[in-house]
Design a protein around this motif. Structure first.
Motif, PDB file in Angstrom:
ATOM      1  N   ARG A  62     -91.890 -11.444  56.422  1.00 16.71           N
ATOM      2  CA  ARG A  62     -92.157 -11.752  55.277  1.00 16.71           C
ATOM      3  C   ARG A  62     -92.983 -11.329  54.095  1.00 16.71           C
ATOM      4  O   ARG A  62     -93.355 -10.227  54.654  1.00 16.71           O
ATOM      5  CB  ARG A  62     -93.680 -12.952  56.181  1.00 16.71           C
ATOM      6  CG  ARG A  62     -92.915 -14.497  56.746  1.00 16.71           C
ATOM      7  CD  ARG A  62     -94.125 -14.837  56.811  1.00 16.71           C
ATOM      8  NE  ARG A  62     -93.804 -16.495  57.029  1.00 16.71           N
ATOM      9  CZ  ARG A  62     -94.663 -16.900  58.048  1.00 16.71           C
ATOM     10  NH1 ARG A  62     -96.003 -17.824  57.604  1.00 16.71           N
ATOM     11  NH2 ARG A  62     -93.720 -18.620  58.432  1.00 16.71           N
ATOM     12  N   ASP A 117     -96.373 -10.621  53.471  1.00 20.65           N
ATOM     13  CA  ASP A 117     -97.408 -10.179  54.295  1.00 20.65           C
ATOM     14  C   ASP A 117     -97.277  -8.929  54.283  1.00 20.65           C
ATOM     15  O   ASP A 117     -98.461  -7.917  54.750  1.00 20.65           O
ATOM     16  CB  ASP A 117     -97.766 -10.674  55.723  1.00 20.65           C
ATOM     17  CG  ASP A 117     -97.542 -12.146  55.845  1.00 20.65           C
ATOM     18  OD1 ASP A 117     -98.306 -13.066  54.589  1.00 20.65           O
ATOM     19  OD2 ASP A 117     -97.163 -12.896  56.539  1.00 20.65           O
ATOM     20  N   HIS A 154    -101.029  -9.775  61.241  1.00 26.01           N
ATOM     21  CA  HIS A 154    -100.366 -10.103  60.848  1.00 26.01           C
ATOM     22  C   HIS A 154     -98.606  -9.250  60.450  1.00 26.01           C
ATOM     23  O   HIS A 154     -99.433  -7.453  60.684  1.00 26.01           O
ATOM     24  CB  HIS A 154     -99.926  -9.972  58.860  1.00 26.01           C
ATOM     25  CG  HIS A 154    -101.157 -11.567  58.760  1.00 26.01           C
ATOM     26  ND1 HIS A 154    -102.292 -11.636  58.430  1.00 26.01           N
ATOM     27  CD2 HIS A 154    -100.340 -12.520  58.697  1.00 26.01           C
ATOM     28  CE1 HIS A 154    -102.220 -12.798  58.597  1.00 26.01           C
ATOM     29  NE2 HIS A 154    -101.264 -13.540  58.042  1.00 26.01           N
TER      30      HIS A 154
HETATM   31 MG    MG Z   1     -99.203 -16.579  56.085  1.00 28.49          MG
END
Ligand code: MG
Ligand code: ATP
Length: 864
Positions: free
Chosen positions: A68, A75, A85
């Motif tokens: 991501r 993130d 994360h």
């Molecule tokens: Mg998220």
């Protein structure tokens, strides 16, 4: 439980509920213009949700590698600063394709967490979609009711569209979702503030672990929602977060997933993890980013300057930079962590193990290059700071550092603050916004909704067997890209190959009674073959005759089949470490990237060419298995490629000993390729080579050109029988001639110098025009200074239309204040030139030969 046990428990649980366990799809996505990296478990099933592909199983489960760092889910800036994360993480998921829905999904989720994992029920909270006026959607009462059967109502929270309505992108399947959150705070804190007040409030110890998505709508291009015919379940649970909960930790980085890496980083930099927040963040960044970069490389995405490659390069640089600034790593270090990572994850992900060497080398090379850039940027900053009149670093300059040196703004702020400066953030953000705007404008594509003409008709590719077919348009849409507009057509069945797997798409014609449309390209999008045309046909519902450009298809097939033969030959000649890293074939040529660490020698290239040409002459017949179970294909010895997404059934293409998984179009018999020639070989990155080659007519044309060149050269040597000997002989003659010309020139200069010396005997001042280049006389005239301290010699010449001047003064002249350098500048003006030199010696060249006589007159005046 260890992380490996936790992963297995999840898959086992869903297998016991009749789910088929599938492997993770590659994290790097090829052949999808809308997505560069897998960002959720559902990506590999997108075509099923969109209705473009039939499901193979109604229930599926897996652990999917996700990244991501770009697009809708990004993130990156959180990573390292928080504890939960990551850039790359594993998403555990279970799916129902038109099978079970909310009730079972909720029951399974709850049972797994509370019965199998035995997580304390009092730690859990769930959310349901609370409705949205703007969308005209009501609260998800259904989900609420199902949850009530498992959990106290005051633990069921209603969430907004932002948190509880999941969408894959701007268009496509979507629906309300229900998240499961876990509160892992110590009891004292729980007593002070109830967990439900902290859900979705960015508290690092009250976090979402599982999201159950209920796919029931399709988002159309105009933003409206329509119900999906088949409803699906799509769930995703963060594996690292589950491990944190199960291992009683407060940070994902404290689990056995990350600790080996963290500890090794700590040892290498001589700091302890957990003592200093800044250093801890940096260690987390390095551990996390190493995973992301290594998995990307293993999947075939190398760092580069464009698109997905640039995303990877930026992640890597972020890690190097944190290591450099906060951990004191001024030399490459990330690459040295690769063995630890492989040791840890190589069993679950064999692609890492197999490519360890390559991954490590590529990271090393990137680190070296970036550390050099970093040093350059820091130098640039020091220069700037030394000249900076105010206490504020200009925003445009900060942006330049960001853009050209890859300096994130916080690094610039840090080094600025070390010098007592601040950064003009407004200016920096302006630069950033402008750049974003530029790239957004460049990439913008507007897709209208599909217009369905024959809903529910599934497309079939018939192009392996035929190049023509009578077809119907099942759907079409209008597309507006930056600089052009076109239509995309989908047929019920099509002979056109859509660009994918590195093979260019077919072009051709779409014909009906008195109309003929050009199909300018064919692409594969979301599993659909789409044909691109400039205009729509008059009668969209007619039966059309679709005809592929056969010559082009044939030339492409020759190049594609030759790629397979070459892949095989390369492994024979260079060894089994050769692995395909990228391939691109079209009608003109083939290009093949593969792992190998040294330049290929001329002999090796020859050897590969010979082997391929031999397989061509052997006229090996194509053996094709359209739909073979993967395991069987592997037994046949097919070369499996990491980073390729294949269903459980694959197509196998075999020519004699060459066996590959491949969806491309090929020649029926290798003899059709005719001939094969490598035209270039070079490096693309550390440990990665690229070959370009040609076949068939292109190879013949190439041979013709070489032949013509040879003939022309032979001609220049009067039809010599031995061109090489003739050239060598001429080179030799040339060298001899050159030497004798130099000798003659020297002798001539000596003669002229003798003349000058004779003249100096009568008068020490000599201003004269010579008929050969005065520059050749420099040394000879300089020698005269020894015996003629009173001499003042000015010589001029014109050679090849260019005037030149030479001035040499004896020591007494210099001592008396005469300056050759100044003189030559004065004289130089007459010949529109410039020059310079020292007090006793100077030269000048000019553009105006007509001024030379004037220059010499001026010289005479000056010396009079
Ligand atoms: Mg998220
Ligand atoms: P969050 O709000 O925590 O960012 P999300 O809403 O973005 O999560 P989803 O898109 O629903 O998460 O993804 C499903 C699950 O994947 C999440 O419940 C979470 O456990 C996990 N997850 C999401 N993003 C990350 C990440 N960057 N690193 C690790 N796990 C993640």
């Amino acid at each position: 439980m260890t992380s490996n046990e936790i992963r297995k428990a999840f898959l086992d649980y869903f297998e016991s509920k009749d789910h088929h366990v599938v492997p993770s799809a590659p994290m790097v996505i090829k052949n999808d213009p809308t997505l560069m990296f897998t960002n959720a478990g559902m990506n590999q099933f997108k075509d099923i949700f969109l209705g473009n592909q039939q499901r193979q199983w109604p229930r599926v489960t897996d652990s999917q590698k996700c990244l991501r760092v770009s697009g809708k889910h990004n993130d990156l800036e959180e990573v390292g600063h928080d504890t939960y994360h990551h850039t790359m993480f594993e998403m555990l998921g279970n799916w129902s394709f038109g099978d079970y829905f909310k009730k079972e999904a909720i029951a399974y989720g709850w049972e797994f967490l509370t019965e199998v994992m035995k997580i304390n029920k009092d730690w859990l909270y769930v959310t349901v979609f609370g409705g949205d006026d703007k969308e005209g959607l009501e609260m998800d009462q259904e989900a609420y009711n199902f949850w009530k059967a498992h959990i106290d109502e005051d633990r069921i929270l209603k969430g907004s569209k932002k948190d509880n309505f999941w969408e894959m992108g701007d268009q496509g399947p979507c629906g309300p979702c229900s998240e499961i959150h876990v509160d892992i705070r110590p009891d004292e804190e729980k007593a002070k503030v109830p967990g439900k007040e902290l859900v979705n409030k960015d508290n690092p110890q009250v976090i979402e672990i599982w999201n159950l998505v209920f796919m029931q709508y399709n988002r159309k291009a105009d933003g409206t929602l329509e119900p999906l015919k088949a409803k699906h379940i799509d769930t995703g649970m963060g594996f690292e977060r589950l491990c944190m909960v199960m291992q009683g930790k407060r940070s994902n980085y404290d689990t056995d997933v990350f600790q080996p890496l963290i500890q090794e980083i700590a040892t290498k930099c001589g700091k302890k993890y957990g003592e200093n927040e800044e250093a801890d963040i940096a260690m987390r960044v390095c551990a996390d980013h190493l995973r992301a970069v290594s998995f990307s490389i293993a999947d075939g995405q190398l760092p580069s300057n464009v698109k997905a490659g640039y995303v990877i390069r930026r992640i890597l640089r972020r890690a190097v930079r944190y290591g450099y600034t906060f951990l004191g790593f001024t030399e490459p270090f990330l690459n040295t962590l690769v063995p630890t990572l492989v040791n840890q994850m190589g069993h679950q992900f064999p692609e890492l193990q197999k490519q360890q060497n390559l991954i490590q080398r590529i990271i090393l090379e990137e680190e070296q290059a970036f550390l050099r850039t970093l040093a350059g940027g820091i130098r640039r900053f020091e220069e700037y700071a030394a000249k900076c009149a105010t206490k504020v670093v200009d925003g445009a300059f900060a942006f330049e550092l960001f853009d050209t040196y890859g300096f994130p703004i916080d690094l610039t702020q840090l080094i600025a603050s070390e010098k007592g400066l601040t950064v003009d953030m407004e200016g920096f953000n302006r630069g950033l916004a402008e750049q974003k705007e530029r790239s957004r404008g460049a990439a913008k594509v507007e897709n209208d909704d599909w217009q369905e003409l024959m809903p529910g008709v599934e497309q079939e590719f018939v192009g392996y067997d035929t190049l023509e077919a009578d077809v119907h348009i099942t759907r079409y849409r209008h597309v507006k890209a930056k600089d052009r507009e076109f239509y995309q057509l989908v047929f019920d069945h099509t002979p056109f190959y859509g660009e994918s797997g590195g093979q260019a798409g077919d072009t051709g014609k779409l014909e009906m009674r008195n109309e003929k449309l050009e199909i300018i390209n064919t692409k594969k999008e979301n599993g659909l073959i789409v044909h691109i045309v400039d205009t729509l046909p008059n009668d969209i519902n007619a039966t059309f005759h679709a005809v592929v450009d056969a010559d082009k298809r044939m030339a492409t097939a020759c190049n594609h089949s030759a790629t397979h033969l070459m892949h095989f030959a390369l492994r024979q000649v260079l060894g089994d470490h050769v692995e395909q890293k990228g391939s691109s074939v079209d009608a003109q040529r083939l290009r093949f990237d593969f792992s190998h660490f040294a330049k290929l020698s001329q002999e090796e290239i020859r050897d590969v060419e010979h082997r391929v040409n031999k397989m061509i002459r052997q006229c090996l017949t194509l053996e094709e298995h359209r739909s073979m179970p993967i395991a069987e294909a592997q037994k046949l010895g097919a070369m499996a490629l990491f980073g390729e997404k294949y269903g459980d059934k694959v197509r196998v293409v075999k020519y004699g000993p060459s066996i590959e998984f491949c969806g491309g179009t090929h020649v029926q018999n290798t003899g059709m390729i005719g001939s094969f020639r490598i035209v270039s070989e070079g490096a693309v990155a550390a440990g990665m080579r690229r070959i370009e080659a040609i076949t068939a007519q292109a190879a013949t044309d190439y041979a013709d050109q070489q032949q013509d060149l040879l003939a022309a050269l032979t001609d220049m040597f009067k039809g010599t029988k031995d061109l090489a000997a003739s050239i060598a002989k001429q080179q030799e003659e040339n060298a001899t001639l050159k030497a004798s010309v130099e000798q003659l020139q020297k002798e001539k200069a000596a003669g002229v110098a003798r003349d000058i010396e004779a003249k100096l005997a009568t008068s020490p001042v000599l201003v004269e025009r010579m008929d050969s280049d005065v520059n050749a006389l420099k040394d000879a005239v300089m020698v005269l200074r020894n015996n003629h301290p009173d001499m003042a010699v000015v010589l001029g010449s014109i050679t090849a239309g260019k005037p030149a001047l030479l001035i040499v003064l004896g020591q007494n002249r210099v001592d008396a204040g005469l300056n050759a350098g100044q003189m030559v500048r004065t004289l130089g003006k007459e010949i529109q030139g410039g020059g310079g030199g020292q007090p006793h010696f100077a030269t000048a060249g000019g553009k105006n030969p007509d001024g030379l006589d004037n220059a010499l007159s001026v010289a005479k005046e000056l010396l009079a």
